[in-house]
Write an enzyme that holds these catalytic residues in place. Structure first.
Site, PDB file in Angstrom:
ATOM      1  CG  PHE A 145       2.445  10.544   7.855  1.00 45.72           C
ATOM      2  CD1 PHE A 145       3.670   9.913   7.703  1.00 45.72           C
ATOM      3  CD2 PHE A 145       1.488  10.392   6.870  1.00 45.72           C
ATOM      4  CE1 PHE A 145       3.940   9.133   6.573  1.00 45.72           C
ATOM      5  CE2 PHE A 145       1.742   9.619   5.736  1.00 45.72           C
ATOM      6  CZ  PHE A 145       2.977   8.987   5.591  1.00 45.72           C
ATOM      7  CE  LYS A 199      -5.256   7.198  11.875  1.00 47.47           C
ATOM      8  NZ  LYS A 199      -4.243   6.484  11.072  1.00 47.47           N
ATOM      9  CB  CYS A 231      -0.395  10.655  15.007  1.00 49.42           C
ATOM     10  SG  CYS A 231      -1.518  11.769  15.871  1.00 49.42           S
ATOM     11  CG  HIS A 286      -5.977   9.607  14.380  1.00 46.69           C
ATOM     12  ND1 HIS A 286      -4.949   8.766  14.752  1.00 46.69           N
ATOM     13  CD2 HIS A 286      -5.388  10.681  13.778  1.00 46.69           C
ATOM     14  CE1 HIS A 286      -3.796   9.303  14.403  1.00 46.69           C
ATOM     15  NE2 HIS A 286      -4.033  10.460  13.814  1.00 46.69           N
ATOM     16  CG  HIS A 324      -1.376   8.887   9.246  1.00 48.65           C
ATOM     17  ND1 HIS A 324      -1.311   8.201  10.439  1.00 48.65           N
ATOM     18  CD2 HIS A 324      -1.545  10.192   9.584  1.00 48.65           C
ATOM     19  CE1 HIS A 324      -1.413   9.064  11.444  1.00 48.65           C
ATOM     20  NE2 HIS A 324      -1.568  10.269  10.951  1.00 48.65           N
ATOM     21  CG  PHE A 359       0.236  17.583  15.660  1.00 49.03           C
ATOM     22  CD1 PHE A 359      -0.490  17.323  14.513  1.00 49.03           C
ATOM     23  CD2 PHE A 359      -0.382  18.291  16.688  1.00 49.03           C
ATOM     24  CE1 PHE A 359      -1.800  17.760  14.389  1.00 49.03           C
ATOM     25  CE2 PHE A 359      -1.691  18.733  16.580  1.00 49.03           C
ATOM     26  CZ  PHE A 359      -2.392  18.466  15.429  1.00 49.03           C
TER      27      PHE A 359
END
Lengths: 264, 397
Positions: free
Chosen positions: B382, B321, B162, B326, B292, B384
């Site tokens: 941010f 979002k 992301c 997302h 985020h 994974f």
């Protein structure tokens, strides 16, 4: 741009670590293909070690080897990972699971499916909070990783470890994207020469195609052509030879990287 | 860093096609989220879908590259005069001097997911109409955009989940500083696929309701799709006071867990501090933060701590979002463009679907839209693997 190589990691078929691989690439011993000696890294905590697929084993083995040579703390280097495919076994498994009910993709399968899984595991293992990027440029992935690493060294003054890896897909994807063998290599690159520096490399992107530097040994050249990450083999051969060498690396048909290797 | 000029932007997402469609939806508080109706997905969730894609095909000469992700990329390149702006840049710099650095998390994987349902019953082979390099491979997006725009500079894809489509701003900045190219097309595209819907569901991170960023009762993400592109050019000696600039970039790694952010927001804090440092600015120079803000329990708690550490509770913040869902690998560039809209329109976007703020997060989180002078913004992404990146955008200091 000019960077210094301070450490090398290598793991591929018949290329088990830099000391043995260096001798083969320098022509001091014959190349004999053998299955890649994949192993789990003791850098990882046990839970992560259990979840590590082939790319993570490759990336950690070569990264760790390069750092051991340089003597640097793994927490101090930025990382550039480059791979054409990521975890290809896992991609195949997820596609299979999604094609049939029930579509139960496990959490571990899912988080290992991101292209930057190897980077994520490396950062945990290395304890590094430095920037990390994960690239893909299909067959030009190695060239892309090297250029990106060189700009990080040149512009940001960073110490960078470049880790390139690829491994075969299972069928049916293997037929449409054949990758010959699991292969990984790592280079620690610095802006300044140190007492550990092996060579200086000049890196220049040149518009237009050029004939690629090939490997003299037919088996090694098949490996170079058969694995995107192994397109870096001519650079390793130049480092192994200890002689000044010019290398051309293709970046698709449009561009190529011109490398000049000068031993320190 | 030496600031770069953001000379053109384009957006395509569930809010509509073109940057103004997103701006209109923000102003009128119209969310792009709707109950999930995508392929035969049987999950009870909301998604933000680009309806125009189902009947859209990529340009005929690029038909091997046809897949949902590249359709969305082309649809976006056709908006806001973006392709024409690149054409002008080509005349100025030459096709080989413009780089293409794009982010995607899943590329054209939907094509492979669907092809696995059509394997040859005798041989197990993929159908002959499946094109691996042009669709599934992560590079597909950059290869497609390079060809669509007729460029021949250096190109690659960053795929760091992301954070992908903001990380590319850092790549482009370095390439231009090193003299490798004079301009760059950056941004990214991510499209709906089964891998992310079922994958995030398996982690228990998908909400059954429209996502509620920073809400005390938030319970997960709503997945969306979208694309955004930005044309970056070197700044001239005299920068106009109105020019939109990339002022700073900060990158960091959590080194904590593959799918859970650092609980104290360590990586997020480093990314924001490094972005401010790269821009040569203080926390007090920032007028708005696009968070985020995924609406998972852990992301918003961790990011909230990091923002409170760096900025206190004095800078207006929101996650957008609730509008866009997302968009994973396309979230970063979309939100960077929304942050630029805040500057252009002196507009502070609030947060749709958020009802009751989490009292444990001590930041100036805005639910309602607002107005005010906005000169410089920070945008967080941010991903994974603990991959973090923050941008500072705005007018000349």
């Amino acid at each position: 741009m000019r960077v210094f190589v301070e450490g090398v990691g290598l793991l591929g078929p018949g290329l088990d670590g830099w000391p043995a691989g260096r001798a083969v690439l320098a022509g001091e011993s014959a190349y004999q293909a053998a299955p890649t000696n994949l192993r789990s890294s003791d850098m990882l905590p046990a839970p992560e070690r259990r979840r590590a697929g082939v790319p993570i084993k490759l990336a950690l083995a070569v990264g760790q080897e390069a750092f051991l040579q340089s003597g640097r703390d793994t927490r101090t280097a930025a990382t550039v990972f480059t791979s054409s495919g990521g975890d290809n076994d896992n991609a195949h498994a997820i596609n299979g699971i999604l094609a049939t009910a029930p579509r139960e993709v496990s959490p571990t399968r899912f988080h290992n499916s991101v292209h930057n899984a190897a980077a994520g595991y490396w950062c945990i293992a290395a304890g590094t909070h430095e920037p990390s990027t994960s690239l893909c440029a299909h067959d030009a992935s190695f060239a892309a990783g090297l250029l990106e690493s060189a700009t990080q060294v040149a512009v940001d003054g960073a110490v960078v470890v470049l880790i390139a890896y690829d491994h075969p897909y299972p069928e049916p994807l293997h037929t449409v994207r054949p990758i010959a063998a699991p292969f990984g290599m790592a280079l620690i690159l610095t802006a300044q020469q140190t007492d550990k520096s092996l060579a200086a490399i000049t890196v220049e992107l040149v518009a237009g195609g050029a004939s690629e530097t090939t490997m003299q040994d037919a088996g090694l050249d098949a490996l170079r052509r058969g694995v995107p990450a192994a397109r870096g083999l001519p650079l390793l051969a130049a480092l192994a030879s200890g002689k000044p060498t010019q290398i051309s690396l293709a970046w698709f048909a449009d561009n190529h990287l011109k490398l000049g290797v000068t031993p320190c | 860093m030496q600031p770069l000029v953001i000379s053109h932007t384009a957006l395509a997402n569930s809010l509509g096609l073109g940057v103004s469609a997103t701006m209109d939806a923000l102003r009128s508080r119209r969310s792009g989220l709707a109950p999930c109706a995508f392929e035969d997905v049987d999950l009870e969730t909301y998604i933000a879908k680009v309806e125009a894609l189902d009947d859209f095909r990529v340009r005929a000469d690029l038909s091997a590259w046809d897949c949902r992700n590249n359709r969305l990329a082309q649809l976006c390149l056709e908006q806001d005069g973006f392709a024409q702006a690149v054409e002008l840049a080509k005349r100025k710099y030459g096709a080989s001097r413009i780089g293409v650095f794009l982010g995607t998390s899943t590329s054209g994987i939907l094509q492979t997911e669907l092809a696995y349902r059509r394997l040859d019953p005798d041989t197990g082979a993929l159908p002959p109409d499946f094109h691996y390099a042009e669709t599934q491979n992560s590079y597909s997006l950059a290869g497609f955009v390079l060809r669509y725009l007729g460029l021949s500079g250096p190109s690659f894809v960053v795929s760091s989940a992301c954070s992908s489509s903001v990380k590319v701003f850092a790549n482009a900045q370095r390439m231009m500083a090193a003299g490798v190219c004079d301009a760059a097309v950056v941004g990214g595209t991510d499209s709906l696929c089964l891998s992310t819907l079922y994958g995030f569901n398996s982690l228990g991170l998908v909400s059954h309701q429209p996502c509620r960023p920073y809400d005390a009762e938030r319970d997960g993400i709503s997945i969306g799709e979208g694309a955004g592109f930005v044309l970056l050019e070197k700044a001239p000696a005299q920068v106009s006071p109105d020019a939109m600039l990339l002022l700073g970039v900060g990158e960091s790694s959590d080194a904590y867990h593959m799918s859970t952010p650092h609980p104290e927001g360590l990586g997020a804090r480093l990314a924001m501090q490094r972005a401010l440092g790269s821009a040569g600015l203080q926390a007090s120079d920032i007028d708005y933060i696009n968070l985020h803000g995924t609406a998972t329990k852990s992301n918003d708690a961790s990011e909230g701590k990091a923002v409170a550490d760096v900025f206190g509770a004095s800078v207006p913040c929101s996650s957008t979002k609730g509008w866009t869902g997302h968009q994973l690998g396309a979230a970063g560039v979309t939100e960077a463009i929304i942050a630029m809209l805040a500057i252009e329109h002196n507009f502070l976007p609030g947060s749709i679907n958020t009802r009751q703020l989490d009292p444990a997060i001590a930041i100036d989180y805005r639910i309602e839209n607002g107005a005010g002078k906005v000169n410089r913004v920070l945008s967080n992404s941010f991903g994974f693997g603990g991959s973090n990146c923050s941008l500072v955008l705005g007018r000349k200091a």
